[in-house]
Design a protein around this motif. Structure first.
Motif, short mmCIF file in Angstrom:
data_model
loop_
_atom_site.label_atom_id
_atom_site.label_comp_id
_atom_site.label_asym_id
_atom_site.label_seq_id
_atom_site.Cartn_x
_atom_site.Cartn_y
_atom_site.Cartn_z
N THR A 47 35.28 44.19 42.63
CA THR A 47 36.31 45.08 42.13
C THR A 47 37.54 45.00 43.03
O THR A 47 37.41 44.87 44.25
CB THR A 47 35.82 46.54 42.05
OG1 THR A 47 36.93 47.37 41.67
CG2 THR A 47 35.27 47.04 43.37
N THR A 48 38.72 45.07 42.43
CA THR A 48 39.96 45.08 43.23
C THR A 48 40.24 46.48 43.77
O THR A 48 41.11 46.64 44.61
CB THR A 48 41.17 44.61 42.39
OG1 THR A 48 41.28 45.43 41.24
CG2 THR A 48 41.02 43.15 42.01
N GLY A 49 39.48 47.48 43.32
CA GLY A 49 39.64 48.83 43.86
C GLY A 49 39.14 48.95 45.28
O GLY A 49 39.47 49.90 45.99
N ASP A 50 38.34 48.00 45.72
CA ASP A 50 37.82 47.96 47.08
C ASP A 50 38.45 46.78 47.80
O ASP A 50 39.07 45.92 47.18
CB ASP A 50 36.29 47.83 47.04
CG ASP A 50 35.62 48.20 48.36
OD1 ASP A 50 36.33 48.52 49.33
OD2 ASP A 50 34.38 48.16 48.42
N GLY A 67 45.99 42.97 44.79
CA GLY A 67 45.67 41.58 44.52
C GLY A 67 44.66 41.40 43.41
O GLY A 67 44.33 42.31 42.68
N SER A 68 44.17 40.17 43.32
CA SER A 68 43.25 39.79 42.25
C SER A 68 41.81 39.78 42.75
O SER A 68 41.54 40.00 43.93
CB SER A 68 43.61 38.39 41.73
OG SER A 68 43.39 37.44 42.74
N LEU A 69 40.89 39.49 41.85
CA LEU A 69 39.48 39.38 42.23
C LEU A 69 39.21 38.15 43.10
O LEU A 69 38.36 38.18 43.99
CB LEU A 69 38.59 39.32 40.98
CG LEU A 69 38.53 40.57 40.12
CD1 LEU A 69 37.74 40.30 38.85
CD2 LEU A 69 37.91 41.73 40.89
N TRP A 70 39.93 37.05 42.85
CA TRP A 70 39.72 35.79 43.55
C TRP A 70 40.08 35.94 45.03
O TRP A 70 41.18 36.34 45.36
CB TRP A 70 40.57 34.69 42.91
CG TRP A 70 40.50 33.37 43.58
CD1 TRP A 70 41.49 32.77 44.31
CD2 TRP A 70 39.40 32.46 43.59
NE1 TRP A 70 41.08 31.56 44.76
CE2 TRP A 70 39.79 31.34 44.33
CE3 TRP A 70 38.12 32.49 43.04
CZ2 TRP A 70 38.95 30.24 44.55
CZ3 TRP A 70 37.29 31.41 43.26
CH2 TRP A 70 37.71 30.30 43.99
N GLY A 99 42.52 32.90 48.88
CA GLY A 99 43.15 33.26 47.62
C GLY A 99 44.39 34.10 47.88
O GLY A 99 44.66 34.53 49.01
N ASN A 100 45.14 34.38 46.84
CA ASN A 100 46.39 35.13 46.99
C ASN A 100 46.20 36.53 47.54
O ASN A 100 47.07 37.04 48.24
CB ASN A 100 47.14 35.18 45.65
CG ASN A 100 47.82 33.86 45.34
OD1 ASN A 100 48.15 33.09 46.24
ND2 ASN A 100 48.02 33.60 44.07
N SER A 101 45.08 37.19 47.24
CA SER A 101 44.84 38.54 47.76
C SER A 101 44.85 38.55 49.28
O SER A 101 45.41 39.44 49.91
CB SER A 101 43.51 39.09 47.25
OG SER A 101 43.53 39.18 45.85
#
Length: 121
Positions: A47-50, A67-70, A99-101
């Motif tokens: 999850t992106t919430g965490d 960010g994203s999941l990746w 990844g981008n996150s």
């Protein structure tokens, strides 16, 4: 009890919390004393919430809710050589492509190289 990166690779760039991990690999045994491994690890957050987590369940700052999941992927190459019944030498190399996150939080790609000599009795 004390997590380390060995479950995926010795590099241990990410932790196991909020993680989806797929790692296809191939293991070859060209001689009875030599084992070669090559693998690709792909990682996402559940999850992106965490946040994205590091080893020891430490949060990567700036990733919670963003960010994203990746989260990234890595390439792993490893060789284990049984020198004697109680002596094993190992070498491992890992390249982690974030990844981008993680990149947006200030992280960057990383390389790991390790050499081990294990003695047992």
């Amino acid at each position: 009890l004390f997590p380390n990166g060995y479950y995926f690779s010795l590099a241990g760039y990410t932790g196991y919390t909020n993680l989806i991990h797929i790692k296809p690999n191939i293991t070859l045994k060209p001689t009875p004393n030599l084992v070669l491994l090559g693998g690709l690890g792909f990682q996402w957050r559940q999850t992106t919430g965490d946040a994205v987590y590091q080893q020891g369940n430490q949060v990567v700052p700036g990733t919670a809710g963003k960010g994203s999941l990746w989260t990234g992927m890595y390439v792993q190459l490893r060789a284990d050589w049984t020198i004697a019944a109680n002596l094993i030498g190992s070498i491992e190399a890992v390249h982690f492509q974030v990844g981008n996150s993680i990149r947006q939080a200030g992280g960057h790609n990383a390389d790991y190289a390790g050499l081990e000599l294990k003695y047992g009795w």
